[in-house]
Enzyme design. Structure first.
Site, PDB file in Angstrom:
ATOM      1  N   LEU A   9       0.878  -1.177   0.000  1.00 18.46           N
ATOM      2  CA  LEU A   9       0.000   0.000   0.000  1.00 18.46           C
ATOM      3  C   LEU A   9       0.908   1.217   0.000  1.00 18.46           C
ATOM      4  O   LEU A   9       1.489   1.569   1.030  1.00 18.46           O
ATOM      5  CB  LEU A   9      -0.915   0.009   1.235  1.00 18.46           C
ATOM      6  CG  LEU A   9      -1.746  -1.254   1.511  1.00 18.46           C
ATOM      7  CD1 LEU A   9      -2.633  -1.062   2.747  1.00 18.46           C
ATOM      8  CD2 LEU A   9      -2.615  -1.619   0.303  1.00 18.46           C
ATOM      9  N   LEU A  11       3.530   3.688  -2.938  1.00 14.44           N
ATOM     10  CA  LEU A  11       4.766   3.559  -3.734  1.00 14.44           C
ATOM     11  C   LEU A  11       5.439   4.930  -3.829  1.00 14.44           C
ATOM     12  O   LEU A  11       5.788   5.398  -4.894  1.00 14.44           O
ATOM     13  CB  LEU A  11       4.418   2.997  -5.136  1.00 14.44           C
ATOM     14  CG  LEU A  11       5.555   2.561  -6.040  1.00 14.44           C
ATOM     15  CD1 LEU A  11       6.443   1.524  -5.398  1.00 14.44           C
ATOM     16  CD2 LEU A  11       4.996   2.030  -7.366  1.00 14.44           C
ATOM     17  N   GLY A  12       5.584   5.561  -2.650  1.00 18.08           N
ATOM     18  CA  GLY A  12       6.257   6.862  -2.592  1.00 18.08           C
ATOM     19  C   GLY A  12       7.705   6.671  -2.181  1.00 18.08           C
ATOM     20  O   GLY A  12       8.372   5.727  -2.625  1.00 18.08           O
ATOM     21  N   VAL A  33      15.105 -17.034   4.015  1.00 18.31           N
ATOM     22  CA  VAL A  33      13.749 -17.549   4.278  1.00 18.31           C
ATOM     23  C   VAL A  33      13.398 -18.772   3.439  1.00 18.31           C
ATOM     24  O   VAL A  33      12.352 -19.383   3.653  1.00 18.31           O
ATOM     25  CB  VAL A  33      12.691 -16.433   4.087  1.00 18.31           C
ATOM     26  CG1 VAL A  33      12.935 -15.303   5.038  1.00 18.31           C
ATOM     27  CG2 VAL A  33      12.644 -15.934   2.664  1.00 18.31           C
ATOM     28  N   ILE A 136      17.255   2.740  12.056  1.00 21.51           N
ATOM     29  CA  ILE A 136      17.879   2.204  13.287  1.00 21.51           C
ATOM     30  C   ILE A 136      16.955   1.110  13.846  1.00 21.51           C
ATOM     31  O   ILE A 136      15.791   1.381  14.132  1.00 21.51           O
ATOM     32  CB  ILE A 136      18.034   3.298  14.374  1.00 21.51           C
ATOM     33  CG1 ILE A 136      18.743   4.529  13.822  1.00 21.51           C
ATOM     34  CG2 ILE A 136      18.758   2.751  15.594  1.00 21.51           C
ATOM     35  CD1 ILE A 136      18.791   5.704  14.805  1.00 21.51           C
ATOM     36  N   GLY A 187      13.566  16.452   1.646  1.00 26.02           N
ATOM     37  CA  GLY A 187      12.616  15.341   1.784  1.00 26.02           C
ATOM     38  C   GLY A 187      12.539  14.713   3.167  1.00 26.02           C
ATOM     39  O   GLY A 187      11.918  13.671   3.324  1.00 26.02           O
ATOM     40  N   ASP A 201       5.548  14.651  15.805  1.00 24.71           N
ATOM     41  CA  ASP A 201       6.135  13.456  15.181  1.00 24.71           C
ATOM     42  C   ASP A 201       7.032  12.729  16.201  1.00 24.71           C
ATOM     43  O   ASP A 201       6.947  11.506  16.359  1.00 24.71           O
ATOM     44  CB  ASP A 201       6.934  13.891  13.942  1.00 24.71           C
ATOM     45  CG  ASP A 201       7.641  12.726  13.275  1.00 24.71           C
ATOM     46  OD1 ASP A 201       6.984  11.992  12.521  1.00 24.71           O
ATOM     47  OD2 ASP A 201       8.852  12.535  13.533  1.00 24.71           O
ATOM     48  N   LYS A 205       6.651   8.912  18.229  1.00 25.36           N
ATOM     49  CA  LYS A 205       7.712   7.901  18.298  1.00 25.36           C
ATOM     50  C   LYS A 205       8.059   7.589  19.758  1.00 25.36           C
ATOM     51  O   LYS A 205       8.311   6.434  20.109  1.00 25.36           O
ATOM     52  CB  LYS A 205       8.936   8.402  17.530  1.00 25.36           C
ATOM     53  CG  LYS A 205       8.665   8.515  16.017  1.00 25.36           C
ATOM     54  CD  LYS A 205       9.724   9.328  15.302  1.00 25.36           C
ATOM     55  CE  LYS A 205       9.456   9.416  13.810  1.00 25.36           C
ATOM     56  NZ  LYS A 205      10.293  10.420  13.125  1.00 25.36           N
TER      57      LYS A 205
HETATM   58  P1  NAP Z   1       4.975   9.387   0.293  1.00 27.53           P
HETATM   59  O1  NAP Z   1       6.269   9.562  -0.397  1.00 27.53           O
HETATM   60  O2  NAP Z   1       4.057  10.561   0.364  1.00 27.53           O
HETATM   61  O3  NAP Z   1       4.214   8.170  -0.433  1.00 27.53           O
HETATM   62  C1  NAP Z   1       2.900   7.827  -0.146  1.00 27.53           C
HETATM   63  C2  NAP Z   1       2.454   6.805  -1.172  1.00 27.53           C
HETATM   64  O4  NAP Z   1       1.150   6.370  -0.828  1.00 27.53           O
HETATM   65  C3  NAP Z   1       2.386   7.322  -2.585  1.00 27.53           C
HETATM   66  O5  NAP Z   1       2.790   6.313  -3.474  1.00 27.53           O
HETATM   67  C4  NAP Z   1       0.906   7.646  -2.798  1.00 27.53           C
HETATM   68  O6  NAP Z   1       0.476   7.448  -4.138  1.00 27.53           O
HETATM   69  C5  NAP Z   1       0.265   6.598  -1.924  1.00 27.53           C
HETATM   70  N1  NAP Z   1      -0.990   7.073  -1.350  1.00 27.53           N
HETATM   71  C6  NAP Z   1      -1.145   8.024  -0.402  1.00 27.53           C
HETATM   72  N2  NAP Z   1      -2.450   8.157  -0.096  1.00 27.53           N
HETATM   73  C7  NAP Z   1      -3.115   7.254  -0.834  1.00 27.53           C
HETATM   74  C8  NAP Z   1      -4.477   6.901  -0.953  1.00 27.53           C
HETATM   75  N3  NAP Z   1      -5.428   7.502  -0.248  1.00 27.53           N
HETATM   76  N4  NAP Z   1      -4.824   5.922  -1.826  1.00 27.53           N
HETATM   77  C9  NAP Z   1      -3.867   5.315  -2.557  1.00 27.53           C
HETATM   78  N5  NAP Z   1      -2.545   5.598  -2.478  1.00 27.53           N
HETATM   79  C10 NAP Z   1      -2.186   6.558  -1.618  1.00 27.53           C
HETATM   80  O7  NAP Z   1       5.173   8.883   1.782  1.00 27.53           O
HETATM   81  P2  NAP Z   1       6.481   8.193   2.407  1.00 27.53           P
HETATM   82  O8  NAP Z   1       7.470   9.256   2.737  1.00 27.53           O
HETATM   83  O9  NAP Z   1       6.896   7.056   1.569  1.00 27.53           O
HETATM   84  O10 NAP Z   1       5.911   7.696   3.815  1.00 27.53           O
HETATM   85  C11 NAP Z   1       5.076   6.567   3.907  1.00 27.53           C
HETATM   86  C12 NAP Z   1       4.898   6.161   5.378  1.00 27.53           C
HETATM   87  O11 NAP Z   1       6.173   5.850   5.935  1.00 27.53           O
HETATM   88  C13 NAP Z   1       4.307   7.255   6.270  1.00 27.53           C
HETATM   89  O12 NAP Z   1       3.520   6.642   7.262  1.00 27.53           O
HETATM   90  C14 NAP Z   1       5.542   7.889   6.900  1.00 27.53           C
HETATM   91  O13 NAP Z   1       5.276   8.511   8.135  1.00 27.53           O
HETATM   92  C15 NAP Z   1       6.404   6.652   7.098  1.00 27.53           C
HETATM   93  N6  NAP Z   1       7.836   6.930   7.179  1.00 27.53           N
HETATM   94  C16 NAP Z   1       8.440   7.641   6.203  1.00 27.53           C
HETATM   95  C17 NAP Z   1       9.802   7.884   6.283  1.00 27.53           C
HETATM   96  C18 NAP Z   1      10.523   8.643   5.207  1.00 27.53           C
HETATM   97  O14 NAP Z   1      11.743   8.780   5.289  1.00 27.53           O
HETATM   98  N7  NAP Z   1       9.837   9.128   4.160  1.00 27.53           N
HETATM   99  C19 NAP Z   1      10.538   7.395   7.387  1.00 27.53           C
HETATM  100  C20 NAP Z   1       9.892   6.641   8.374  1.00 27.53           C
HETATM  101  C21 NAP Z   1       8.525   6.415   8.250  1.00 27.53           C
HETATM  102  P3  NAP Z   1       1.069   8.292  -5.383  1.00 27.53           P
HETATM  103  O15 NAP Z   1       2.482   7.843  -5.544  1.00 27.53           O
HETATM  104  O16 NAP Z   1       0.205   7.911  -6.521  1.00 27.53           O
HETATM  105  O17 NAP Z   1       0.946   9.730  -4.987  1.00 27.53           O
HETATM  106  N1  HSE Z   2       9.563  13.742   9.220  1.00 26.45           N
HETATM  107  C1  HSE Z   2      10.231  12.666   9.866  1.00 26.45           C
HETATM  108  C2  HSE Z   2      11.562  13.183  10.415  1.00 26.45           C
HETATM  109  C3  HSE Z   2      10.455  11.511   8.888  1.00 26.45           C
HETATM  110  O1  HSE Z   2      11.934  14.325  10.099  1.00 26.45           O
HETATM  111  O2  HSE Z   2      12.204  12.490  11.183  1.00 26.45           O
HETATM  112  C4  HSE Z   2      10.817  10.204   9.559  1.00 26.45           C
HETATM  113  O3  HSE Z   2       9.820   9.744  10.424  1.00 26.45           O
END
Ligand code: NAP
Ligand code: HSE
Length: 433
Positions: A9, A11-12, A33, A136, A187, A201, A205
């Protein structure tokens, strides 16, 4: 040979990293595995967007239940973010007996207990290593590596955006707004950076860390939160002059059966291990009664670092599948949650006060502290440029309870000689634990 099918779910940033690691590290995963792993279906919002991954177009869908209801999918990896709708997707996936891996700290901080119990009821795994400190492996460290110990303190730099901003303000004297923009461009910051800079945020955590580290059901509401948006250049300059580094620190402390959890800008002595964690890096300092001090350092965000944690969770699910022990690893909290009252929370405090520069000002101020039994570790009085009638007093107290400190602040504000208490910050880490 059975293939383990994954439904993704999102692909960002993280989802793309997950697909790349599964593809690039396929041999290593198979070695661990014993079977291949395939990303079968992927939920996205915009099916026409250009993607930097090697996936057939037919694998993409905008219909969540194409993924969740697919009978061939064994594991759902959730990296779309969001809370209410995502909670429903994951509850439905678990009820369909799909194992779940998520990077979603917002969801786990608010609905972690419900999701974990639903997973256990359905003999499914639910892992969320990437939700705290990205690359980490701190959650696995708490529940496995340190499982034999009693953890009494955790201090974390668990938000990369605010650490990046404070590092630039400390070292390059950069302006807050400019550095925030740079963090967004790089980013690390969330799309709405309010949750980063206002400490939410990090609070999410810390709630997750405290729940696992202290084995009690700490909720987000139990975490007191203050962000970095009101930190001034003068605060940074005075803290530097006194030998401290300003950081946004999550503190979780347990004494006996009572805990305190907070996130706030904090002054650390320059020699403290967390003071040298710079830029967007994260670190978690853990104190266990038996092990003593430990510290875990690394990238807290970013595509491949975060995806490493996600795919390692996937490996854990697949190993459990091979052993037939899915849904058995979650341990219920051992202790009833009890949070400390303000009279039980002790810390050193830094204060910066503007006072009228007249005979007796200093002694009136010091008597407010002494009447409450709070003494000073450091004190400075300096003239204020272009204000001959005013002086700046900077104080670092010895340990004081939050209750005493709040009374002291009220009394300082009532003194005629006090023009303004400009700022106050917690001071931590003198002598570490
Ligand atoms: P992101 O780059 O904004 O990607 C979100 C993805 O989800 C995109 O592919 C988007 O589709 C899709 N999406 C969002 N809402 C949707 C919906 N309603 N229906 C269908 N598809 C949907 O986010 P991310 O940075 O990868 O973060 C994802 C999760 O990981 C979040 O919970 C974030 O807090 C967590 N996280 C992120 C990081 C980080 O470094 N980025 C670190 C730790 C945890 P489209 O591509 O079509 O727009
Ligand atoms: N916005 C968050 C940060 C991304 O700056 O640490 C990782 O959870």
């Amino acid at each position: 040979m059975k293939v383990i099918n994954v439904g993704l779910l999102g692909l960002g940033t993280v989802g793309t990293g997950v697909v790349k690691i599964i593809e690039d590290h396929q041999d290593q995963l198979m070695h661990q595995v014993g079977c291949p792993v395939s990303v079968k279906k992927v939920l996205v919002k915009d099916i026409h967007k250009d993607r930097d991954v090697n996936l057939p177009k037919e694998a993409l869908t905008t219909e969540p239940y194409d993924v969740i209801h697919d009978p061939e999918i064994d594991v759902i990896i959730e990296v779309i973010g969001g809370i209410e709708q995502t909670r429903v997707y994951l509850l439905d996936a678990l009820k369909e007996k799909k194992h779940v891996v998520t990077a979603n700290k917002d969801l786990m901080a608010l609905y972690g207990s419900e999701l974990i119990s639903t997973a256990t009821e359905n003999s499914c795994d639910l892992y969320y290593e990437a939700s705290v400190a990205g690359g980490i492996p701190i959650l696995r460290t708490l529940v496995e590596g340190l499982s034999s110990d009693r953890i009494t303190k955790m201090m974390g730099i668990v938000n990369g955006t605010t650490n990046f901003i404070l590092t630039k303000m400390n070292k390059e004297k950069a302006a807050y707004d400019e550095v925030l923009k740079e963090a967004q461009d790089l980013g690390f910051a969330e799309s709405d950076p309010t949750a980063d800079v206002e400490g939410l945020d990090a609070a999410r955590k810390m709630a997750i860390l405290a729940r696992l580290g202290f084995s009690m059901n700490v909720d987000l509401d139990d975490v007191s939160v203050k962000g970095i948006s009101s930190i001034s250049d003068e605060d940074i300059a005075f803290s530097t002059r006194l030998g401290y580094t300003m950081k946004l620190i999550g503190i979780a402390h347990r004494h006996g059966n009572k805990a305190e959890v907070s996130v706030q800008p904090t002054l650390l002595p320059d020699h403290h291990p967390l003071a040298s964690v710079n830029d967007e890096f994260n670190a978690v300092y853990v104190y266990g009664e038996a092990v003593g001090e430990t510290m875990f350092y690394g990238p807290g965000a970013g595509s491949l670092p975060t995806a490493t944690a996600v795919v390692s969770d996937l490996v854990a699910v697949m190993k459990n599948m091979r052993l037939g022990v899915n849904g058995k690893s979650a341990v219920a909290p051992q202790f009833e949650k009890k949070m400390k009252d303000p009279g039980e929370i002790y810390a050193q405090q830094f204060l910066r006060i503007h006072v009228r520069d007249q005979v007796g000002s200093f002694s009136k101020i010091t008597s407010v502290f002494s009447e409450r039994g709070v003494s000073f570790e450091k004190i400075l009085q300096l003239p204020i440029k272009d204000h001959d009638d005013l002086a700046e007093i900077v104080i670092v107290t010895h340990q004081a309870s939050e209750e005493d400190f709040s009374v002291i602040l009220g009394q300082l504000n009532d003194l005629e000689v006090v023009v303004q208490v400009k700022s106050t910050y917690r001071v931590e880490g003198n002598g570490y634990s």
